[in-house]
Scaffold this motif. Sequence first.
Motif, mmCIF file in Angstrom:
data_model
loop_
_atom_site.group_PDB
_atom_site.id
_atom_site.type_symbol
_atom_site.label_atom_id
_atom_site.label_comp_id
_atom_site.label_asym_id
_atom_site.label_seq_id
_atom_site.Cartn_x
_atom_site.Cartn_y
_atom_site.Cartn_z
ATOM 1 N N LEU A 35 0.844 -1.194 0.000
ATOM 2 C CA LEU A 35 0.000 0.000 0.000
ATOM 3 C C LEU A 35 0.877 1.241 0.000
ATOM 4 O O LEU A 35 1.835 1.337 0.775
ATOM 5 N N ILE A 36 0.561 2.204 -0.858
ATOM 6 C CA ILE A 36 1.242 3.496 -0.889
ATOM 7 C C ILE A 36 0.227 4.572 -0.549
ATOM 8 O O ILE A 36 -0.835 4.666 -1.169
ATOM 9 N N THR A 37 0.520 5.372 0.477
ATOM 10 C CA THR A 37 -0.399 6.437 0.862
ATOM 11 C C THR A 37 0.377 7.621 1.418
ATOM 12 O O THR A 37 1.447 7.446 2.006
ATOM 13 N N SER A 38 -0.164 8.814 1.215
ATOM 14 C CA SER A 38 0.469 10.008 1.788
ATOM 15 C C SER A 38 -0.539 10.837 2.562
ATOM 16 O O SER A 38 -0.402 12.047 2.689
ATOM 17 N N GLY A 39 -1.570 10.185 3.089
ATOM 18 C CA GLY A 39 -2.529 10.903 3.918
ATOM 19 C C GLY A 39 -3.397 11.840 3.107
ATOM 20 O O GLY A 39 -3.553 11.685 1.892
ATOM 21 N N THR A 40 -3.937 12.855 3.775
ATOM 22 C CA THR A 40 -4.892 13.758 3.122
ATOM 23 C C THR A 40 -4.304 15.113 2.781
ATOM 24 O O THR A 40 -4.942 15.908 2.106
ATOM 25 N N ARG A 41 -3.075 15.403 3.241
ATOM 26 C CA ARG A 41 -2.569 16.759 3.082
ATOM 27 C C ARG A 41 -1.414 16.900 2.103
ATOM 28 O O ARG A 41 -1.214 17.960 1.538
ATOM 29 N N VAL A 42 -0.627 15.862 1.902
ATOM 30 C CA VAL A 42 0.570 15.991 1.085
ATOM 31 C C VAL A 42 0.565 14.958 -0.023
ATOM 32 O O VAL A 42 -0.079 13.919 0.066
ATOM 33 N N ARG A 43 1.295 15.282 -1.084
ATOM 34 C CA ARG A 43 1.531 14.299 -2.135
ATOM 35 C C ARG A 43 2.990 13.902 -2.049
ATOM 36 O O ARG A 43 3.881 14.709 -2.284
ATOM 37 N N ALA B 275 -3.550 4.825 -2.183
ATOM 38 C CA ALA B 275 -4.610 5.672 -1.631
ATOM 39 C C ALA B 275 -4.373 7.091 -2.139
ATOM 40 O O ALA B 275 -3.305 7.666 -1.915
ATOM 41 N N ALA B 276 -5.344 7.658 -2.825
ATOM 42 C CA ALA B 276 -5.128 8.957 -3.458
ATOM 43 C C ALA B 276 -6.442 9.706 -3.585
ATOM 44 O O ALA B 276 -7.532 9.120 -3.542
ATOM 45 N N SER B 277 -6.326 11.018 -3.759
ATOM 46 C CA SER B 277 -7.501 11.856 -3.992
ATOM 47 C C SER B 277 -8.087 11.529 -5.355
ATOM 48 O O SER B 277 -7.449 10.879 -6.200
#
Length: 350
Positions: A183-191, A215-217
């Motif tokens: 899984l690759i994710t950077s949360g909700t604030r940063v790319r 996980a991405a916008s």
Amino acid sequence: MKILFTAGGSQATVFSVAPLATAARNAGHEILLAAEEPLLGAAAAIAIPAVPTPEPRNTSARLDALVNLSQDWPPDLVIGGTLSHVAGMLAGHLKIPYARQAWEIGPMPPEFARRIAEGIRPDLDRLGLASLPDPNLFVDVCPPSLRPADAPDAQPMRWIPRNPQRRLEPWMYTRAQGRPRVLITSGTRVRMLSGGSTRRLVDRLTRTGAEVLIAASEETAAELGGELGDVRVGWIPLDVVAPTCDLAVHHGGGATAMTLLNAGVPQLFLPENGYAKAIARAVSGSGAALTVPLEQEGSDEDLVDAIAAGCQEILSTPSYTQRARALAEEIATLPTPAEVVRTLETLTAP
């Protein structure tokens, strides 16, 4: 009793406080969450009643808003996080108990502590407070084995993952047999990575046989989705997906790291600030993770090489998973939020 929770800065703080707030509500207490306007949607998505306040960096305005709120809705107890002293100042002004809940692993970075301490003196003076009151209780979700030796005494609490939900699909709670899932994710604030770097990393991982989830916008999903083959890109419920993963690559956010620890998943950190670096040091030092320092890498290609090598190291070395699972077992033994609520109740007892 009435309990006022405060959160701010990112959706992760809302998700972190939600289990304790929900447990308090289930025990029959009234709760409100005070957070800045952009976070109210996150609170509504997980059924936490919330009211708007100014953003955390505007400490004086935020404090004034909470004082005004307390005139209409007088709390018996205030609960805030470790990155803000507004809850303590409000409690001191109202002469009521307050608790601090840690939302992260490890100590607050020194630069954060200095900045906060320097900024609150004027507000303490206008409230007539000689100093910031000590919390009546410190609630810590960090696994005890990861707490620094000089950490203050704390009431431990089990981490319970929370995030918004949508309709689930089978791939979210199942996994393909015989393929490691990353899984690759950077949360909700940063790319975390540029589009080109993400494509190169995905290519490196899928060539080794790994299944990759990102996980991405919606915007990022639209940009990347058509170019990554069968890689799933978009909204991913971390609480549901985490237990199916063999590895997670992420930015070092506290809620993300704790949710993965809770699921026993080894991690590769790409920390972007001092807060994330402190978390990465703690988990990597336990043997359950590796850290790739972004500032020490050269070109984007060098960064991708370092991340891919770290992923291969973790996936091919069983000790990372063994240590991550041991931490998950440790977390599972800690008091639940419902048990901690009973301790909170004693703070306001006559």
